[in-house]
Design a protein around this motif. Structure first.
Motif, PDB file in Angstrom:
ATOM      1  N   ASN A  49      82.735 -24.142 -86.088  1.00 20.96           N
ATOM      2  CA  ASN A  49      81.550 -24.128 -85.262  1.00 20.96           C
ATOM      3  C   ASN A  49      81.563 -25.624 -84.272  1.00 20.96           C
ATOM      4  OD1 ASN A  49      80.234 -21.968 -86.782  1.00 20.96           O
ATOM      5  ND2 ASN A  49      80.150 -23.452 -88.400  1.00 20.96           N
ATOM      6  N   TYR A  50      82.573 -25.296 -83.218  1.00 18.57           N
ATOM      7  CA  TYR A  50      82.851 -26.383 -82.559  1.00 18.57           C
ATOM      8  C   TYR A  50      82.022 -26.532 -81.202  1.00 18.57           C
ATOM      9  CZ  TYR A  50      85.766 -23.040 -80.069  1.00 18.57           C
ATOM     10  OH  TYR A  50      86.231 -21.869 -79.694  1.00 18.57           O
ATOM     11  N   ASN A  51      81.246 -25.405 -81.133  1.00 20.13           N
ATOM     12  CA  ASN A  51      80.514 -25.007 -79.627  1.00 20.13           C
ATOM     13  C   ASN A  51      79.748 -26.226 -79.195  1.00 20.13           C
ATOM     14  OD1 ASN A  51      81.235 -22.336 -80.729  1.00 20.13           O
ATOM     15  ND2 ASN A  51      80.281 -21.901 -78.540  1.00 20.13           N
ATOM     16  N   TYR A  52      79.011 -26.895 -80.053  1.00 21.73           N
ATOM     17  CA  TYR A  52      77.900 -28.124 -79.701  1.00 21.73           C
ATOM     18  C   TYR A  52      78.947 -29.193 -79.311  1.00 21.73           C
ATOM     19  CZ  TYR A  52      74.813 -31.697 -79.697  1.00 21.73           C
ATOM     20  OH  TYR A  52      74.119 -32.911 -79.422  1.00 21.73           O
ATOM     21  N   SER A  53      80.031 -29.407 -80.152  1.00 22.98           N
ATOM     22  CA  SER A  53      80.713 -30.552 -80.164  1.00 22.98           C
ATOM     23  C   SER A  53      81.605 -30.741 -78.879  1.00 22.98           C
ATOM     24  CB  SER A  53      81.503 -30.648 -81.522  1.00 22.98           C
ATOM     25  OG  SER A  53      80.802 -30.721 -82.637  1.00 22.98           O
ATOM     26  N   LEU A  54      81.997 -29.462 -78.616  1.00 20.10           N
ATOM     27  CA  LEU A  54      82.971 -29.284 -77.332  1.00 20.10           C
ATOM     28  C   LEU A  54      82.015 -29.565 -76.034  1.00 20.10           C
ATOM     29  CD1 LEU A  54      85.563 -28.777 -75.830  1.00 20.10           C
ATOM     30  CD2 LEU A  54      85.111 -26.320 -76.261  1.00 20.10           C
ATOM     31  N   SER A  55      80.668 -28.942 -76.267  1.00 18.25           N
ATOM     32  CA  SER A  55      79.702 -29.196 -75.229  1.00 18.25           C
ATOM     33  C   SER A  55      79.639 -30.832 -74.925  1.00 18.25           C
ATOM     34  CB  SER A  55      78.552 -28.391 -75.394  1.00 18.25           C
ATOM     35  OG  SER A  55      77.768 -28.830 -74.157  1.00 18.25           O
ATOM     36  N   ALA A  56      79.311 -31.481 -75.989  1.00 25.07           N
ATOM     37  CA  ALA A  56      79.385 -32.946 -75.930  1.00 25.07           C
ATOM     38  C   ALA A  56      80.388 -33.565 -75.286  1.00 25.07           C
ATOM     39  CB  ALA A  56      78.929 -33.323 -77.423  1.00 25.07           C
ATOM     40  N   ALA A  57      81.717 -33.099 -75.592  1.00 22.05           N
ATOM     41  CA  ALA A  57      82.964 -33.752 -75.130  1.00 22.05           C
ATOM     42  C   ALA A  57      83.069 -33.447 -73.801  1.00 22.05           C
ATOM     43  CB  ALA A  57      84.100 -33.273 -75.937  1.00 22.05           C
ATOM     44  N   ILE A  58      82.305 -32.485 -73.126  1.00 20.75           N
ATOM     45  CA  ILE A  58      82.525 -32.071 -71.682  1.00 20.75           C
ATOM     46  C   ILE A  58      81.693 -32.975 -71.060  1.00 20.75           C
ATOM     47  CG2 ILE A  58      81.735 -30.287 -69.763  1.00 20.75           C
ATOM     48  CD1 ILE A  58      82.890 -28.233 -72.007  1.00 20.75           C
ATOM     49  N   TYR A  59      80.217 -33.211 -71.661  1.00 16.71           N
ATOM     50  CA  TYR A  59      79.394 -34.321 -70.988  1.00 16.71           C
ATOM     51  C   TYR A  59      80.171 -35.573 -70.783  1.00 16.71           C
ATOM     52  CZ  TYR A  59      75.259 -31.136 -71.001  1.00 16.71           C
ATOM     53  OH  TYR A  59      74.313 -30.160 -70.848  1.00 16.71           O
ATOM     54  N   LYS A  60      80.712 -35.975 -71.761  1.00 15.21           N
ATOM     55  CA  LYS A  60      81.293 -37.455 -71.759  1.00 15.21           C
ATOM     56  C   LYS A  60      82.459 -37.402 -70.794  1.00 15.21           C
ATOM     57  CE  LYS A  60      80.896 -38.291 -76.879  1.00 15.21           C
ATOM     58  NZ  LYS A  60      81.547 -38.546 -78.332  1.00 15.21           N
ATOM     59  N   LEU A  61      83.140 -36.466 -70.585  1.00 12.73           N
ATOM     60  CA  LEU A  61      84.185 -36.438 -69.264  1.00 12.73           C
ATOM     61  C   LEU A  61      83.508 -36.402 -68.102  1.00 12.73           C
ATOM     62  CD1 LEU A  61      86.921 -33.915 -70.480  1.00 12.73           C
ATOM     63  CD2 LEU A  61      87.167 -36.308 -70.412  1.00 12.73           C
ATOM     64  N   LEU A  62      82.264 -35.853 -68.020  1.00 12.19           N
ATOM     65  CA  LEU A  62      81.453 -35.778 -66.784  1.00 12.19           C
ATOM     66  C   LEU A  62      80.967 -37.256 -66.535  1.00 12.19           C
ATOM     67  CD1 LEU A  62      80.281 -33.694 -64.670  1.00 12.19           C
ATOM     68  CD2 LEU A  62      78.335 -33.437 -66.058  1.00 12.19           C
ATOM     69  N   ASN A  63      80.753 -37.839 -67.709  1.00  9.75           N
ATOM     70  CA  ASN A  63      80.121 -39.219 -67.416  1.00  9.75           C
ATOM     71  C   ASN A  63      80.906 -40.142 -66.879  1.00  9.75           C
ATOM     72  OD1 ASN A  63      77.900 -40.978 -68.443  1.00  9.75           O
ATOM     73  ND2 ASN A  63      79.564 -42.028 -69.353  1.00  9.75           N
ATOM     74  N   PHE A  64      82.242 -39.984 -66.794  1.00  8.67           N
ATOM     75  CA  PHE A  64      83.218 -40.876 -66.296  1.00  8.67           C
ATOM     76  C   PHE A  64      83.295 -40.861 -64.705  1.00  8.67           C
ATOM     77  CE2 PHE A  64      85.462 -40.854 -70.126  1.00  8.67           C
ATOM     78  CZ  PHE A  64      86.058 -42.142 -70.484  1.00  8.67           C
ATOM     79  N   GLY A  65      83.017 -39.282 -64.149  1.00 11.54           N
ATOM     80  CA  GLY A  65      82.659 -39.321 -62.794  1.00 11.54           C
ATOM     81  C   GLY A  65      81.558 -39.803 -62.228  1.00 11.54           C
TER      82      GLY A  65
END
Length: 268
Positions: free
Chosen positions: A18-34
């Motif tokens: 059940n990694y969907n939520y955690s992967l979504s959160a990781a995408i937001y973290k990468l987006l945060n760098f930009g």
């Protein structure tokens, strides 16, 4: 626009089911760098249309080779591919790409398992030519739901492939129209689209007991799991190319930011 990230597992040979939520959160973290401001806006609010809020991105993680036990997926190969899709080129895609260059890895922490993937390459995928008749196959399930009255209470009902197609199309069209109006900030004036399932695929699935629905648990930190049911079947769409393009880029159906509704063109 759609990106393809080639990944290689670094710190673990296992991954939570059940990694969907955690992967979504990781995408937001990468987006945060930009752009921290845009990342916060998208995560906390999103784009509004008809009292619905949309994040306008979806994703799919494809693992090269796996096995599993009762607790988690086992990565028999460290290689994986991550697809990211969004119609927001300037705000989402560009800032996400900045994040991949800054961080050069993506971390998934779910159910006590931390899996870090190094980002090996990032590339832009060519876009299909959207016509008024398209055939799509699903990479991730499509989630469509409605509210039904059960014993005096409203409950969420998730559509299945064998449900009334008129009701499915009604909900799907409204979902796409809402997204269209939020993306382009104008009222939709078109005639909509019509989805039909791949009947031959459904027959073959019935003969082999292949499931056309998938249940996924969305597990957020310190919250009870949310059980989401998605449909998984090839389909044809006829009608307005603008709505079809919205579905292709932002995801068909709901729960897109949790990794649902990502499709690719079937060129058969």
């Amino acid at each position: 626009m759609r990106l393809l990230l080639k990944l290689r597992a670094k710190t673990s040979d296992k991954l939570s089911f059940n990694y969907n939520y955690s992967l979504s959160a990781a995408i937001y973290k990468l987006l945060n760098f930009g752009s921290p401001e845009f990342s916060s806006f998208l995560h906390d609010i999103g784009y509004e249309s008809n009292n619905k809020y949309y994040k306008f991105f979806t994703f799919a993680l494809q693992l090269e080779k796996t096995s599993f036990n009762k607790k988690y997926l086992i990565l028999d190969s460290p290689n994986a591919s991550l697809y990211i899709s969004s119609p927001l080129v300037d705000d989402f895609i560009k800032n996400f790409v900045i994040g991949t260059f800054e961080k050069q890895s993506i971390e998934i922490y779910a159910e006590g398992i931390k899996t870090t993937f190094n980002i090996i390459t990032t590339e832009i995928l060519p876009e299909p030519i959207i016509t008024n008749k398209m055939i799509f196959k699903m990479i991730t399930p499509m989630v469509l739901s409605t509210q039904i009255n059960f014993n005096g209470k409203l409950n969420t009902y998730y559509f299945r492939v064998d449900d009334d197609l008129k009701k499915i199309n009604k909900v799907l069209n409204q979902n796409l129209i809402n997204k269209y109006e939020a993306i382009y900030n104008k009222k939709y004036e078109g005639k909509g689209i019509e989805l039909t399932w791949d009947y031959d695929y459904m027959v073959k699935a019935a003969k082999t007991n292949k499931k056309l629905t998938k249940k996924v648990s969305i597990i957020k930190d310190y919250e009870s799991p949310i059980e989401v049911v998605g449909m998984f079947c090839p389909f044809e769409i006829k009608g307005d190319t603008e709505l079809t393009k919205v579905g292709y880029e932002a995801g068909f159906g709901s729960q897109n930011a949790m990794g649902f509704g990502l499709v690719y063109e079937d060129k058969k």
